[in-house]
Design a protein around this motif. Structure first.
Motif, mmCIF file in Angstrom:
data_model
loop_
_atom_site.group_PDB
_atom_site.id
_atom_site.type_symbol
_atom_site.label_atom_id
_atom_site.label_comp_id
_atom_site.label_asym_id
_atom_site.label_seq_id
_atom_site.Cartn_x
_atom_site.Cartn_y
_atom_site.Cartn_z
ATOM 1 N N GLY A 1 -11.124 2.176 -3.776
ATOM 2 C CA GLY A 1 -9.988 2.654 -4.554
ATOM 3 C C GLY A 1 -9.817 4.158 -4.435
ATOM 4 N N ALA A 2 -10.950 4.883 -4.479
ATOM 5 C CA ALA A 2 -10.906 6.346 -4.371
ATOM 6 C C ALA A 2 -10.330 6.771 -3.021
ATOM 7 C CB ALA A 2 -12.309 6.927 -4.562
ATOM 8 N N SER A 3 -10.713 6.075 -1.956
ATOM 9 C CA SER A 3 -10.205 6.389 -0.612
ATOM 10 C C SER A 3 -8.708 6.143 -0.500
ATOM 11 C CB SER A 3 -10.917 5.539 0.448
ATOM 12 O OG SER A 3 -12.252 5.934 0.561
ATOM 13 N N ILE A 4 -8.251 5.038 -1.094
ATOM 14 C CA ILE A 4 -6.828 4.703 -1.043
ATOM 15 C C ILE A 4 -6.005 5.784 -1.758
ATOM 16 C CG2 ILE A 4 -5.069 3.056 -1.853
ATOM 17 C CD1 ILE A 4 -7.230 0.830 -1.386
ATOM 18 N N LEU A 5 -6.454 6.186 -2.952
ATOM 19 C CA LEU A 5 -5.718 7.224 -3.693
ATOM 20 C C LEU A 5 -5.701 8.539 -2.922
ATOM 21 C CD1 LEU A 5 -6.348 7.066 -7.536
ATOM 22 C CD2 LEU A 5 -4.471 6.162 -6.207
ATOM 23 N N LYS A 6 -6.811 8.870 -2.280
ATOM 24 C CA LYS A 6 -6.894 10.113 -1.508
ATOM 25 C C LYS A 6 -5.883 10.078 -0.360
ATOM 26 C CE LYS A 6 -8.783 14.120 -0.703
ATOM 27 N NZ LYS A 6 -8.681 15.222 -1.668
ATOM 28 N N LYS A 7 -5.769 8.924 0.294
ATOM 29 C CA LYS A 7 -4.809 8.774 1.411
ATOM 30 C C LYS A 7 -3.378 8.957 0.920
ATOM 31 C CE LYS A 7 -7.025 5.796 4.665
ATOM 32 N NZ LYS A 7 -7.660 4.538 4.385
ATOM 33 N N ILE A 8 -3.077 8.413 -0.259
ATOM 34 C CA ILE A 8 -1.708 8.458 -0.788
ATOM 35 C C ILE A 8 -1.354 9.842 -1.308
ATOM 36 C CG2 ILE A 8 -0.171 7.569 -2.590
ATOM 37 C CD1 ILE A 8 -1.743 4.899 -2.365
ATOM 38 N N TYR A 9 -2.237 10.435 -2.113
ATOM 39 C CA TYR A 9 -1.904 11.678 -2.825
ATOM 40 C C TYR A 9 -2.569 12.938 -2.260
ATOM 41 C CZ TYR A 9 0.260 8.735 -6.403
ATOM 42 O OH TYR A 9 1.049 7.839 -7.071
ATOM 43 N N GLY A 10 -3.401 12.788 -1.237
ATOM 44 C CA GLY A 10 -3.996 13.948 -0.556
ATOM 45 C C GLY A 10 -4.768 14.884 -1.469
ATOM 46 N N ASP A 11 -4.460 16.178 -1.372
ATOM 47 C CA ASP A 11 -5.260 17.169 -2.101
ATOM 48 C C ASP A 11 -5.001 17.186 -3.611
ATOM 49 O OD1 ASP A 11 -2.795 18.361 -2.134
ATOM 50 O OD2 ASP A 11 -3.431 20.246 -1.205
ATOM 51 N N LYS A 12 -4.106 16.333 -4.092
ATOM 52 C CA LYS A 12 -3.914 16.198 -5.546
ATOM 53 C C LYS A 12 -5.070 15.389 -6.154
ATOM 54 C CE LYS A 12 0.039 18.244 -5.692
ATOM 55 N NZ LYS A 12 0.062 19.587 -6.251
ATOM 56 N N VAL A 13 -5.801 14.662 -5.300
ATOM 57 C CA VAL A 13 -6.909 13.820 -5.756
ATOM 58 C C VAL A 13 -8.229 14.568 -5.581
ATOM 59 C CG1 VAL A 13 -8.200 11.682 -5.319
ATOM 60 C CG2 VAL A 13 -5.699 11.674 -5.229
ATOM 61 N N ILE A 14 -8.986 14.680 -6.671
ATOM 62 C CA ILE A 14 -10.317 15.288 -6.624
ATOM 63 C C ILE A 14 -11.315 14.198 -6.970
ATOM 64 C CG2 ILE A 14 -11.860 17.015 -7.626
ATOM 65 C CD1 ILE A 14 -8.507 17.949 -8.202
#
Length: 195
Positions: A108-121
């Motif tokens: 899940g963390a990887s998917i969110l990172k792919k979608i929102y990029g540097d907005k995800v920490i």
């Protein structure tokens, strides 16, 4: 897709089950006044969990229907159960507050990172395998659930190097303090240390 603004941040607490993600996430979320995005899940409720607070517990049929309607931003299957986050939940909250947090596994963390990029920490929390086992026993989880969680331990630990930050979590207060200091640089809330 919804366009995030410069101040929007999505904080993801990840790491193995039993690493204390939930306790730390709630303490940090409270410190910063962040709202939690609650996942939908098809597994049954465990001791101490509250529907709508820990997860939205729904049937497989209801989940399948939501998935057909394209409601989930991310959807993963773990041990035969489905976990999903609705894009609507993230976007509606970020309309009126700057930051939200989620508790997720590495997929899940990887998917969110792919979608929102540097907005995800991504904040990776971990302890040794024995501590995980002891914590899960103390929670009263069934042995088969503990065994399943431990079978994923090495895979989850392998994600540590992919995250922006990693924290060893043996002391809730200390870990919360470290994460709060780390997030301050991202969230720029100008918290004052009153020590």
């Amino acid at each position: 897709m919804y366009e995030l603004n410069d101040r929007n941040k999505i904080i993801v607490f990840t790491g193995p089950d039993g690493s204390g993600r939930k306790s730390v996430a709630e303490a940090v979320g409270q410190t910063f006044g962040m709202e939690k995005i609650v996942s939908f899940v098809t597994r049954s409720q465990r001791p101490g969990e509250v529907n709508g607070q820990d997860y939205h517990f729904i049937t497989h049929e209801a989940y399948d229907e939501m998935e057909k309607q394209g409601e989930f931003l991310e959807s993963v299957e773990i041990d035969g159960n489905h976990y999903g986050i609705r894009s609507l939940d993230i976007e509606s909250k970020l309309n009126h507050i700057d930051s939200v947090y989620l508790i997720m596994n590495h997929e899940g963390a990887s998917i969110l990172k792919k979608i929102y990029g540097d907005k995800v920490i991504r904040l990776f929390l971990y302890t040794d395998r024995r501590t995980v086992e002891e914590r899960e026993r103390a929670l009263g989880l069934p042995e088969e659930v503990i065994e399943k969680h431990l079978s994923h331990y090495d895979l989850e630990m392998g994600y540590r190097g992919s995250c922006e930050h990693a924290f060893e979590n043996y002391d809730l207060g200390q870990t919360t303090y470290e994460i709060t200091n780390t997030l301050e640089t991202y969230l720029q809330r100008d918290l004052i240390d009153k020590d």
